[in-house]
Design an enzyme around this catalytic site. Structure first.
Site, PDB file in Angstrom:
ATOM      1  N   ASN A  99     -12.483  -2.368   1.864  1.00 18.62           N
ATOM      2  CA  ASN A  99     -12.346  -2.000   0.449  1.00 18.62           C
ATOM      3  C   ASN A  99     -11.798  -3.159  -0.359  1.00 18.62           C
ATOM      4  OD1 ASN A  99      -9.564  -1.413  -0.992  1.00 18.62           O
ATOM      5  ND2 ASN A  99      -9.243  -1.086   1.211  1.00 18.62           N
ATOM      6  N   PHE A 103      -6.391  -1.856  -6.938  1.00 25.07           N
ATOM      7  CA  PHE A 103      -5.358  -1.024  -7.598  1.00 25.07           C
ATOM      8  C   PHE A 103      -5.859  -0.318  -8.857  1.00 25.07           C
ATOM      9  CE2 PHE A 103      -1.561  -3.871  -6.041  1.00 25.07           C
ATOM     10  CZ  PHE A 103      -1.720  -3.379  -4.758  1.00 25.07           C
ATOM     11  N   ASN A 132       4.092   4.545  -3.847  1.00 20.57           N
ATOM     12  CA  ASN A 132       3.839   3.148  -3.508  1.00 20.57           C
ATOM     13  C   ASN A 132       3.602   2.374  -4.805  1.00 20.57           C
ATOM     14  OD1 ASN A 132       1.920   0.882  -3.034  1.00 20.57           O
ATOM     15  ND2 ASN A 132       1.954   1.540  -0.901  1.00 20.57           N
ATOM     16  N   SER A 168      -1.497  -5.972  -0.478  1.00 19.95           N
ATOM     17  CA  SER A 168      -2.918  -5.707  -0.690  1.00 19.95           C
ATOM     18  C   SER A 168      -3.657  -7.027  -0.845  1.00 19.95           C
ATOM     19  CB  SER A 168      -3.130  -4.877  -1.958  1.00 19.95           C
ATOM     20  OG  SER A 168      -4.504  -4.928  -2.316  1.00 19.95           O
ATOM     21  N   ASN A 170      -6.352  -7.384  -2.412  1.00 19.26           N
ATOM     22  CA  ASN A 170      -7.299  -7.266  -3.525  1.00 19.26           C
ATOM     23  C   ASN A 170      -6.706  -7.529  -4.909  1.00 19.26           C
ATOM     24  OD1 ASN A 170      -9.453  -6.551  -1.766  1.00 19.26           O
ATOM     25  ND2 ASN A 170      -8.510  -4.538  -1.559  1.00 19.26           N
ATOM     26  N   THR A 171      -5.446  -7.949  -4.955  1.00 15.67           N
ATOM     27  CA  THR A 171      -4.870  -8.427  -6.211  1.00 15.67           C
ATOM     28  C   THR A 171      -4.539  -9.893  -5.982  1.00 15.67           C
ATOM     29  OG1 THR A 171      -3.956  -6.287  -6.860  1.00 15.67           O
ATOM     30  CG2 THR A 171      -2.893  -8.237  -7.790  1.00 15.67           C
ATOM     31  N   LYS A 211       5.838  -2.698   2.398  1.00  9.08           N
ATOM     32  CA  LYS A 211       4.583  -2.623   3.151  1.00  9.08           C
ATOM     33  C   LYS A 211       4.011  -4.021   3.331  1.00  9.08           C
ATOM     34  CE  LYS A 211       0.214  -0.156   3.478  1.00  9.08           C
ATOM     35  NZ  LYS A 211      -0.553   0.974   2.961  1.00  9.08           N
ATOM     36  N   ASN A 240      -0.852  -3.062   6.119  1.00 10.44           N
ATOM     37  CA  ASN A 240      -1.944  -2.902   5.151  1.00 10.44           C
ATOM     38  C   ASN A 240      -3.276  -3.335   5.804  1.00 10.44           C
ATOM     39  OD1 ASN A 240      -3.258  -2.610   2.577  1.00 10.44           O
ATOM     40  ND2 ASN A 240      -1.264  -3.000   1.627  1.00 10.44           N
ATOM     41  N   THR A 241      -4.315  -3.447   5.003  1.00 11.26           N
ATOM     42  CA  THR A 241      -5.630  -3.845   5.522  1.00 11.26           C
ATOM     43  C   THR A 241      -5.650  -5.355   5.812  1.00 11.26           C
ATOM     44  OG1 THR A 241      -6.423  -4.179   3.275  1.00 11.26           O
ATOM     45  CG2 THR A 241      -6.839  -2.030   4.266  1.00 11.26           C
ATOM     46  N   GLY A 263      -9.066   0.757   9.711  1.00  9.04           N
ATOM     47  CA  GLY A 263      -9.665   1.599  10.741  1.00  9.04           C
ATOM     48  C   GLY A 263      -9.462   1.035  12.140  1.00  9.04           C
TER      49      GLY A 263
HETATM   50  C1  LIG Z   1     -10.162   2.506   0.275  1.00 10.66           C
HETATM   51  C2  LIG Z   1      -8.759   2.130   0.614  1.00 10.66           C
HETATM   52  C3  LIG Z   1      -7.833   1.968  -0.395  1.00 10.66           C
HETATM   53  C4  LIG Z   1      -6.505   1.620  -0.095  1.00 10.66           C
HETATM   54  N1  LIG Z   1      -5.607   1.477  -1.110  1.00 10.66           N
HETATM   55  C5  LIG Z   1      -4.325   1.142  -0.814  1.00 10.66           C
HETATM   56  C6  LIG Z   1      -3.354   1.047  -1.852  1.00 10.66           C
HETATM   57  O1  LIG Z   1      -3.642   1.291  -3.025  1.00 10.66           O
HETATM   58  N2  LIG Z   1      -2.091   0.690  -1.505  1.00 10.66           N
HETATM   59  C7  LIG Z   1      -1.721   0.460  -0.210  1.00 10.66           C
HETATM   60  O2  LIG Z   1      -0.551   0.150   0.045  1.00 10.66           O
HETATM   61  N3  LIG Z   1      -2.612   0.561   0.792  1.00 10.66           N
HETATM   62  C8  LIG Z   1      -3.888   0.907   0.515  1.00 10.66           C
HETATM   63  N4  LIG Z   1      -4.790   1.032   1.537  1.00 10.66           N
HETATM   64  C9  LIG Z   1      -4.360   0.710   2.925  1.00 10.66           C
HETATM   65  C10 LIG Z   1      -3.987   1.965   3.717  1.00 10.66           C
HETATM   66  O3  LIG Z   1      -2.898   2.641   3.151  1.00 10.66           O
HETATM   67  C11 LIG Z   1      -3.639   1.578   5.173  1.00 10.66           C
HETATM   68  O4  LIG Z   1      -2.511   0.727   5.167  1.00 10.66           O
HETATM   69  C12 LIG Z   1      -4.790   0.859   5.878  1.00 10.66           C
HETATM   70  O5  LIG Z   1      -6.037   1.390   5.490  1.00 10.66           O
HETATM   71  C13 LIG Z   1      -4.668   0.943   7.403  1.00 10.66           C
HETATM   72  O6  LIG Z   1      -4.716   2.292   7.845  1.00 10.66           O
HETATM   73  P1  LIG Z   1      -6.057   2.970   8.444  1.00 10.66           P
HETATM   74  O7  LIG Z   1      -6.577   2.049   9.498  1.00 10.66           O
HETATM   75  O8  LIG Z   1      -5.604   4.304   8.956  1.00 10.66           O
HETATM   76  O9  LIG Z   1      -6.996   3.095   7.305  1.00 10.66           O
HETATM   77  C14 LIG Z   1      -6.121   1.406   1.257  1.00 10.66           C
HETATM   78  C15 LIG Z   1      -7.062   1.595   2.270  1.00 10.66           C
HETATM   79  C16 LIG Z   1      -8.350   1.971   1.982  1.00 10.66           C
HETATM   80  C17 LIG Z   1      -9.336   2.152   3.105  1.00 10.66           C
END
Ligand SMILES: Cc1cc2nc3c(=O)[nH]c(=O)nc-3n(C[C@H](O)[C@H](O)[C@H](O)COP(=O)(O)O)c2cc1C
Length: 350
Positions: A99, A103, A132, A168, A170-171, A211, A240-241, A263
């Site tokens: 993704n 934000f 958050n 994140s 993405n910022t 985080k 985070n991702t 994932g």
């Molecule tokens: C589409 C999407 C949007 C996300 N948006 C945020 C966000 O706004 N803030 C944040 O701290 N993490 C965000 N995350 C990260 C998740 O909270 C999590 O840390 C990450 O996806 C790892 O967990 P998972 O493997 O169970 O998805 C986002 C993840 C996804 C897939």
């Protein structure tokens, strides 16, 4: 359907259906799953990860879907649209998502108003709700502190805990805030404001958690863990991702998409970071997130020392019954292995 639209629909449907979903169907109520962390009661250890409900629209639904807590946001001080769509891509062969949302959210003031409405209806604190917070895109990096403080100020009354998102991908530039001087400056201000607000209102301080990104080097991660303890922050959310793309099976056209990967492919890294953090800071409360998809994953994270866990991507692939299934399977395994309650499992290494 575009994955983002599907996911928004799922939120709306969950919120609408919440009053109709027989409680018994999804909620696994069992005291063996409940515990107190930071003095707050969590009915079970499985939470909704940040970014699923950036607006706080689904508050009533999260408890009914069986979550032990939910993290709203990321919320920024200013409302913002995020990146152009499409900005979520599914990688089914890897049980993963990429993704680049950026934000998209309503901003702190509007989100606070919405949470206040839930509060008036008596729904807000049925399960703990974390908020958050992140930096608005228009705010220059050097003014980041002001942005986080403004969000905390607005959202503090409604949050059971605060998550400070500096991770994140993405910022632009956001993750530079994980560097200790910048992070220390932000956290000290937030810790101060937290104390002032608690004193003024005569209520308890909100636990503040940071985080972090999975892409930190070991040295950077250690420094962040040390800093968190020095400034008196209450815990860490790992992780985070990731920008990494190692070992994926999906076609290159998907793998090469810009954004953060989440994932199953994140699981090993997330677990390794959890272990590193608990070894370095034994007592520090950690929420483990990244690639968790079933009760065995949750078991592993709790045994490794996480107090709580969160899921996000697995919801997309596992559907709304996921949380109930995880909690039921956890109880079954606790029975089988003679674990009396969840606190016995945490940090047991089992
Ligand atoms: C589409 C999407 C949007 C996300 N948006 C945020 C966000 O706004 N803030 C944040 O701290 N993490 C965000 N995350 C990260 C998740 O909270 C999590 O840390 C990450 O996806 C790892 O967990 P998972 O493997 O169970 O998805 C986002 C993840 C996804 C897939």
């Amino acid at each position: 359907m575009d994955p983002e639209r599907a996911h928004l629909r799922a939120i709306t449907a969950a919120a609408r259906a919440a009053p109709l979903l027989g409680l018994a169907r999804w909620r696994v109520r069992d005291d063996r799953l409940s515990q107190r962390v930071w003095g707050i009661r969590f009915p079970n250890p499985v939470g909704l990860g940040a970014g699923y409900d950036k607006w706080g629209r689904g508050i009533a639904a999260w408890q009914r879907l069986g979550f032990g807590f939910a993290e709203i946001g990321t919320v920024t001080a200013q409302p913002q649209d995020g990146n152009p769509t499409p900005r979520v891509v599914r990688l089914p062969a890897d049980r993963a998502l990429i993704n680049r949302m950026g934000f998209n959210n309503d901003g702190a003031a509007a989100t606070a108003q919405r949470l206040a409405q839930w509060d008036r209806r008596g729904v807000l604190h049925r399960i703990p709700v974390g908020v958050n917070i992140g930096k608005s895109k228009v705010t220059p990096l050097e003014d980041a502190k002001r942005d986080y403080v403004a969000s905390l100020d607005r959202l503090w009354p409604y949050a059971d805990y605060i998550a400070v998102n500096v991770s994140s991908p993405n910022t632009p530039g956001l993750r530079e805030l994980q560097e200790t001087v910048a992070l220390g400056g932000i956290l000290e201000e937030l810790v101060d404001l937290n104390r002032v607000k608690a004193n003024l209102t005569g209520s308890r301080r909100r636990p503040i958690l940071v985080k972090v990104a999975p892409d930190l080097s070991d040295g950077q991660f250690d420094a962040a863990i040390d800093l968190v303890q020095e400034v008196g922050v209450h815990g860490v959310i790992v992780c985070n991702t990731t920008l990494a793309r190692d070992g994926l099976r999906s076609p290159t056209a998907l793998v090469d998409q810009a954004g953060g990967l989440s994932g199953a492919p994140l699981a090993a890294r997330s677990l390794a970071m959890l272990r590193r953090a608990t070894a370095r800071a034994p007592g520090l409360q950690i929420i483990s997130v990244g690639g968790i998809s079933d009760a065995d994953d949750v078991w592993e994270r709790l045994a490794a020392g996480a107090s709580l866990v969160q899921v996000w991507t697995a919801l997309v692939y596992g559907g709304p019954a996921l949380v109930a299934r995880i909690n039921r399977d956890l109880l079954a395994r606790m029975d089988a292995e003679g674990v009396r309650d969840i606190t016995e499992l945490i940090g047991s290494g089992a």
